[in-house]
Design a protein around this motif. Structure first.
Motif, PDB file in Angstrom:
ATOM      1  N   PHE A 269     -11.096  13.347  49.086  1.00 42.27           N
ATOM      2  CA  PHE A 269     -11.968  14.508  49.118  1.00 42.27           C
ATOM      3  C   PHE A 269     -11.154  15.733  48.748  1.00 42.27           C
ATOM      4  O   PHE A 269     -10.052  15.938  49.265  1.00 42.27           O
TER       5      PHE A 269
ATOM      6  N   VAL B  52     -19.805  17.489  50.306  1.00 42.25           N
ATOM      7  CA  VAL B  52     -20.065  16.316  51.132  1.00 42.25           C
ATOM      8  C   VAL B  52     -21.360  16.587  51.883  1.00 42.25           C
ATOM      9  O   VAL B  52     -21.404  17.436  52.768  1.00 42.25           O
TER      10      VAL B  52
ATOM     11  N   THR C  19     -13.774  12.477  56.525  1.00 37.95           N
ATOM     12  CA  THR C  19     -13.186  13.731  56.044  1.00 37.95           C
ATOM     13  C   THR C  19     -12.066  14.238  56.954  1.00 37.95           C
ATOM     14  O   THR C  19     -11.258  15.051  56.527  1.00 37.95           O
TER      15      THR C  19
END
Length: 187
Positions: A45, A51, A67
């Protein structure tokens, strides 16, 4: 734009299937947490990625594990959606979404995306197909130009509905990703 759909890990409501489908706000099981933790090493990420997360406990827990932060956005337009649509099937408690107030109370510092559409009550699970398509295109158009890479942490039915909307043909429940599955599309 690249979209990576991610299905949440194994949920509490599946421990005694189908007897626990009427469990309100089921989270991840220990096994589901392990599935998502294993998936984390396969994904990367970046700070400019979007997201988007369904407003359910199991998807939010999946996002937190993936995350490692609260740098994600909750949106009802990626909430649970039945596939294929069958209005005669009951609305299961496991598919109820959190309200905006519940999210703000339970999860501090998480962004909520609200495009001011009528979808915070029962979510998108049982809305008419034409309404879903209209709402989904509004979300996709909102994303376009803002982000090159989008992760959507959601549910099998929702992911499959989006795949059909984006042009895939003849999908069935056999095409579901399954727990902690990932599906990538380029638009």
């Amino acid at each position: 734009m690249e979209i990576q759909f991610i299905r949440h890990g194994h949920g509490d409501h599946l421990l005694d299937y189908p007897n626990r489908l009427d469990t309100m706000h089921p989270g991840l099981t220990d096994y589901g947490k392990m599935q998502i933790s294993n998936l984390r090493s396969q994904l990367s990420f970046n700070s400019d990625d979007l997201v988007l997360v369904s407003p359910t406990k199991r998807t939010i827990e999946s996002a937190l594990l993936l995350t490692g932060s609260t740098s994600f956005t909750i949106c009802p337009l990626v909430g649970p959606r039945m596939f294929p649509q069958n209005p005669e099937l009951p609305f299961l408690k496991c598919d109820y979404i959190y309200t905006r107030d519940e999210i703000s109370s339970l999860y501090k510092n998480i962004t909520i995306l609200d495009l001011h559409l009528e979808c915070w009550g029962e979510g998108i699970n049982r809305i008419k197909q034409s309404t879903f398509e209209d709402y989904a295109w509004k979300l996709l158009n909102w994303i376009q130009g803002r982000h090159k890479k989008v992760f959507i942490i959601s549910h099998d039915g929702t992911i499959t509905n989006y795949r059909v909307l984006l042009g895939e043909k003849e999908l069935s429940r056999n095409d579901f990703l399954g727990e902690a599955g990932v599906y990538k599309m380029n638009l």
